[in-house]
Design a protein around this motif. Structure first.
Motif, PDB file in Angstrom:
ATOM      1  N   PRO A  12     -47.045  30.864 -31.991  1.00 34.49           N
ATOM      2  CA  PRO A  12     -47.930  29.928 -31.276  1.00 34.49           C
ATOM      3  C   PRO A  12     -47.892  28.414 -32.509  1.00 34.49           C
ATOM      4  N   THR A  13     -48.794  28.921 -33.327  1.00 34.56           N
ATOM      5  CA  THR A  13     -49.284  28.530 -34.891  1.00 34.56           C
ATOM      6  C   THR A  13     -47.926  27.098 -35.027  1.00 34.56           C
ATOM      7  N   GLU A  14     -47.097  27.340 -35.071  1.00 32.69           N
ATOM      8  CA  GLU A  14     -45.720  26.807 -35.703  1.00 32.69           C
ATOM      9  C   GLU A  14     -44.498  26.545 -34.535  1.00 32.69           C
ATOM     10  N   MET A  15     -45.485  26.362 -33.065  1.00 33.88           N
ATOM     11  CA  MET A  15     -44.071  25.908 -31.569  1.00 33.88           C
ATOM     12  C   MET A  15     -45.203  25.012 -30.848  1.00 33.88           C
ATOM     13  N   SER A  16     -44.038  24.000 -30.640  1.00 35.76           N
ATOM     14  CA  SER A  16     -44.316  22.989 -30.074  1.00 35.76           C
ATOM     15  C   SER A  16     -44.806  23.962 -28.655  1.00 35.76           C
ATOM     16  N   PRO A  17     -45.742  22.694 -28.035  1.00 35.55           N
ATOM     17  CA  PRO A  17     -46.095  22.818 -26.938  1.00 35.55           C
ATOM     18  C   PRO A  17     -44.849  23.250 -25.565  1.00 35.55           C
ATOM     19  N   ALA A  18     -43.978  22.651 -25.720  1.00 34.45           N
ATOM     20  CA  ALA A  18     -42.255  22.875 -24.768  1.00 34.45           C
ATOM     21  C   ALA A  18     -41.967  24.397 -25.105  1.00 34.45           C
ATOM     22  N   GLN A  19     -41.778  24.835 -26.592  1.00 34.52           N
ATOM     23  CA  GLN A  19     -41.659  26.028 -27.209  1.00 34.52           C
ATOM     24  C   GLN A  19     -42.888  27.251 -26.677  1.00 34.52           C
ATOM     25  N   LEU A  20     -43.753  27.303 -26.618  1.00 36.41           N
ATOM     26  CA  LEU A  20     -44.888  27.466 -25.919  1.00 36.41           C
ATOM     27  C   LEU A  20     -44.910  28.081 -24.618  1.00 36.41           C
ATOM     28  N   ALA A  21     -44.291  26.512 -23.652  1.00 37.07           N
ATOM     29  CA  ALA A  21     -44.344  27.058 -22.138  1.00 37.07           C
ATOM     30  C   ALA A  21     -42.417  27.645 -21.785  1.00 37.07           C
ATOM     31  N   ALA A  22     -41.927  27.545 -22.932  1.00 41.53           N
ATOM     32  CA  ALA A  22     -40.476  28.072 -22.178  1.00 41.53           C
ATOM     33  C   ALA A  22     -40.413  29.919 -23.027  1.00 41.53           C
ATOM     34  N   VAL A  23     -41.897  29.939 -23.942  1.00 42.22           N
ATOM     35  CA  VAL A  23     -41.794  31.782 -24.161  1.00 42.22           C
ATOM     36  C   VAL A  23     -42.515  32.415 -22.920  1.00 42.22           C
ATOM     37  N   SER A  24     -43.910  30.980 -22.679  1.00 41.07           N
ATOM     38  CA  SER A  24     -44.415  30.845 -21.247  1.00 41.07           C
ATOM     39  C   SER A  24     -43.858  31.833 -20.478  1.00 41.07           C
ATOM     40  N   TYR A  25     -42.489  31.471 -20.145  1.00 39.12           N
ATOM     41  CA  TYR A  25     -41.624  31.495 -19.340  1.00 39.12           C
ATOM     42  C   TYR A  25     -40.690  32.934 -18.703  1.00 39.12           C
ATOM     43  N   SER A  30     -37.044  40.042 -18.048  1.00 42.26           N
ATOM     44  CA  SER A  30     -36.680  40.856 -18.946  1.00 42.26           C
ATOM     45  C   SER A  30     -35.299  41.757 -18.918  1.00 42.26           C
ATOM     46  N   GLY A  31     -34.353  42.107 -19.291  1.00 42.94           N
ATOM     47  CA  GLY A  31     -33.451  42.943 -19.580  1.00 42.94           C
ATOM     48  C   GLY A  31     -32.033  41.642 -19.366  1.00 42.94           C
ATOM     49  N   HIS A  32     -31.550  41.558 -18.928  1.00 40.86           N
ATOM     50  CA  HIS A  32     -30.215  40.642 -19.021  1.00 40.86           C
ATOM     51  C   HIS A  32     -30.722  39.665 -18.662  1.00 40.86           C
ATOM     52  N   THR A  33     -31.429  39.256 -17.369  1.00 46.15           N
ATOM     53  CA  THR A  33     -32.223  38.171 -16.987  1.00 46.15           C
ATOM     54  C   THR A  33     -32.880  37.214 -17.860  1.00 46.15           C
ATOM     55  N   HIS A  34     -33.593  37.818 -18.881  1.00 47.41           N
ATOM     56  CA  HIS A  34     -34.341  37.630 -20.168  1.00 47.41           C
ATOM     57  C   HIS A  34     -33.446  36.554 -20.617  1.00 47.41           C
ATOM     58  N   LYS A  35     -32.181  37.504 -20.853  1.00 51.69           N
ATOM     59  CA  LYS A  35     -30.658  36.723 -22.170  1.00 51.69           C
ATOM     60  C   LYS A  35     -30.588  35.628 -21.503  1.00 51.69           C
ATOM     61  N   LEU A  36     -29.932  36.028 -19.908  1.00 49.87           N
ATOM     62  CA  LEU A  36     -29.716  34.399 -20.334  1.00 49.87           C
ATOM     63  C   LEU A  36     -30.749  33.448 -19.296  1.00 49.87           C
ATOM     64  N   TYR A  37     -31.542  33.942 -19.004  1.00 43.09           N
ATOM     65  CA  TYR A  37     -32.048  32.215 -19.087  1.00 43.09           C
ATOM     66  C   TYR A  37     -33.133  31.713 -20.414  1.00 43.09           C
ATOM     67  N   ASN A 185     -33.724  46.127 -13.115  1.00 37.10           N
ATOM     68  CA  ASN A 185     -33.957  46.012 -14.552  1.00 37.10           C
ATOM     69  C   ASN A 185     -33.713  47.525 -13.582  1.00 37.10           C
ATOM     70  N   LYS A 186     -33.094  48.393 -13.087  1.00 36.69           N
ATOM     71  CA  LYS A 186     -32.931  49.837 -12.417  1.00 36.69           C
ATOM     72  C   LYS A 186     -31.961  50.451 -13.463  1.00 36.69           C
ATOM     73  N   PRO A 187     -32.235  51.549 -13.971  1.00 35.54           N
ATOM     74  CA  PRO A 187     -30.980  52.138 -14.706  1.00 35.54           C
ATOM     75  C   PRO A 187     -30.301  53.290 -13.522  1.00 35.54           C
TER      76      PRO A 187
END
Length: 205
Positions: A12-25, A30-37, A185-187
């Protein structure tokens, strides 16, 4: 760690507001959806960086419209353009909800109209499937393995690409099985036929 396309790891100390917003979103998924987004947002961030724009602040609807046009001009099909915009629109929607921006610039942007032709969604017939598997194996062993996972085990593209050696190392009731995390996210556990196992072992070698 430089450039606005960097989203992870979380610093967080090195991130811009846009990057922090992206991480929050992205933390909502999780899983494949997280990687795709994450991939979709990285492409949006890269486009903004190349055009001298902040990915979050002072973005107008016109900017988002131009980005949509650029996706189409890059050769993506209309359906792929719509898919690529999922994370971008969600990013702005939640940034607006969280009070990070005054208004959502993507809420009224126009996406390509995708007309679903049911005749095009039918599966391959037997001869088409055989040809698909044969051609894939002439490319690389990795293409062959992916083709068999797609054509025989009916995995999605992201599921097939994520298969690791340890995922099919287990034997259950005398049969080799593949363990993976499916949609939602179902096994899931499924048997592996001899032809599929053969191409996987070839790829492994």
């Amino acid at each position: 760690m430089s450039g606005t396309t960097t989203l992870l790891p979380f610093q967080p100390t090195e991130m811009s507001p846009a990057q922090l917003a992206a991480v929050s979103y992205l933390a909502r998924y999780s899983g494949h959806t997280h990687k795709l987004y994450a991939f979709q947002l990285q492409r949006w961030f890269a486009w903004c960086e190349s055009n001298g724009l902040d990915p979050l602040e002072r973005i107008q609807s016109a900017h988002v419209e131009l980005y949509i046009r650029q996706l189409g001009d890059s050769g993506l099909m209309d359906s792929s353009v719509v898919t690529m915009m999922h994370a971008v629109r969600g990013f702005f929607r939640f940034a607006h909800i969280d009070g990070l921006i005054v208004s959502d610039p993507a809420v009224y942007t126009r996406l390509p109209k995708v007309r679903r032709d049911e005749s095009r969604t039918q599966g391959l017939d037997r001869l088409e499937l055989i040809r698909f598997l044969q051609v894939a194996q002439t490319l690389t062993v990795h293409h062959g393995a992916l083709a068999y996972l797609l054509g025989i085990n009916a995995l999605s593209a992201s599921e097939a690409a994520a298969v690791r050696i340890e995922d099919y190392a287990e034997t259950l009731r005398g049969h080799r099985v593949l363990r993976l995390v499916g949609k939602g996210n179902k096994p899931t556990t499924m048997p592996i036929t001899v032809p599929v196992l053969r191409v996987l072992e070839t790829c492994r070698g």
